[in-house]
Scaffold this motif. Structure first.
Motif: not given
Length: 355
Positions: A15, A96, A105, A108, A112, A115
């Motif tokens: 990542k 977030k 963002d 995802a 996940f 994430y």
């Protein structure tokens, strides 16, 4: 880990802000020489240029952890690792709650549960670094087969190079930091990028790539067709929003008598009088250069305030992205396009060339 390929298998891992990123390259012919210096040169073409790229600087030194001994591929598998050093993960915490428009963002975070938005994680353009390394190896293999790949920046923002070039000229774009074809275009493209960056904004553009040396009939069929495989690899590059071959969408404005690439014989070799098909018909090479263009969207992380949502309050919110981001990724993406094309073509050569 994410994988693609038939006889040549590429598996991507890591990542953006992990300790390292890298790839496993399976199917490399045993005994193939690998010039590490050439790999280093290709990696340098992906690095940001001062003034028009991100201030984040990474060494991007490719470590061949396995499969290479004294410059020779020993057992068909190469493990290449690039260690991340220059990271600022805390700067991404706010995403977030308030996801960036145009970035991965939002979807995802929904897909996940664990994430990590830092650096864009597995969706970051940072992940293309090991792919450029793999592409550098593939380029060396193809060079021995008489196949060359070169690309240049066709446009940035509203600055478009309308000149027609012989595909043999594409390689000179390495002389300019925007990967333009001449000094005037480089200056105008640089000005466009600089202006967008000074306004807290970004711009996209178009990259044109040519593959020469493909024999007539080269490639697979249907789901493994030459253009299908190349397009899949192009769309695997973050920020790519469109791919067209030859005349592309412009072919819809032609009649069949105009769009058909009529064949002729020149110096004892079958060729065509035009290349509207971009060198591929029926998914196979027709012997003309494989020419395609890739549309790159503007960098989504920009300083201008934009509307978003607050995932905690479920109300509208706003966000301004600060930090180290490219106002335009097109110049750096040229090396990525070449690399991804090389990977696709090498896989096709290994998989579908008659023995």
């Amino acid at each position: 880990m994410y994988s693609v390929g038939n006889r040549l298998r590429i598996s991507l891992f890591g990542k953006s802000h992990a300790d390292c990123i890298g790839c496993i390259m399976e199917g490399v012919p045993i005994g193939m020489p690998v010039d590490v210096g050439h790999v280093r040169e290709q990696m340098s073409l992906r690095k940001p240029s001062d003034g028009i790229g991100t201030p984040r600087k990474e060494a991007d030194e490719v470590v061949f952890e396995y499969g290479l001994n004294d410059g020779i591929a020993t057992d068909g598998t190469l493990l290449m690792t690039i260690y991340n050093g220059n990271r600022n993960s805390a700067a991404y915490d706010k995403f977030k709650i308030r996801p960036r428009p145009g970035h991965a963002d939002l979807p995802a975070l929904f897909k996940f549960k664990d994430y990590d938005v830092a650096g864009g994680a597995q969706f970051s353009g940072r992940m293309t670094a090991p792919l450029v390394a793999a592409g550098a190896v593939a380029k060396q293999y193809l060079k021995k087969k008489g196949i060359d790949i070169a690309a240049f920046t066709r446009s940035i923002g509203d600055i478009r190079d309308v000149k027609q070039y012989d595909v043999s000229e594409y390689g000179r774009s390495v002389s300019y930091r925007t990967r333009a074809m001449d000094a005037d275009m480089d200056r105008m493209m640089t000005d466009t990028i600089t202006k967008a960056g000074s306004e807290g904004d970004s711009v996209g553009g178009i990259i044109e790539c040519a593959v020469t040396g493909l024999p007539i009939g080269f490639g697979g069929e249907w789901f493994d067709a030459l253009d299908v495989s190349v397009a899949r690899m192009m769309f695997s590059i973050p920020a790519v929003k469109g791919v067209e071959f030859g005349a592309g969408f412009g072919i819809t404005e032609m009649k069949g008598s105009e769009s058909n690439d009529q064949y002729t014989v020149k110096d004892g070799r079958i060729t065509a009088k035009s290349n509207n098909m971009g060198g591929v018909t029926g998914g196979l090479s027709n012997g003309m250069p494989l020419v395609f263009r890739v549309a790159i969207k503007p960098t989504p992380s920009i300083a201008k305030e934009q509307r978003t949502v607050n995932l905690e309050t479920m109300e509208e919110d706003s966000i301004s992205v600060t930090g180290r981001h490219d106002p335009c990724i097109v110049p750096r993406a040229v090396a990525v396009v070449e690399a991804m094309a090389a990977i696709a073509i090498m896989d096709q050569e290994l998989s579908f060339t008659p023995f």
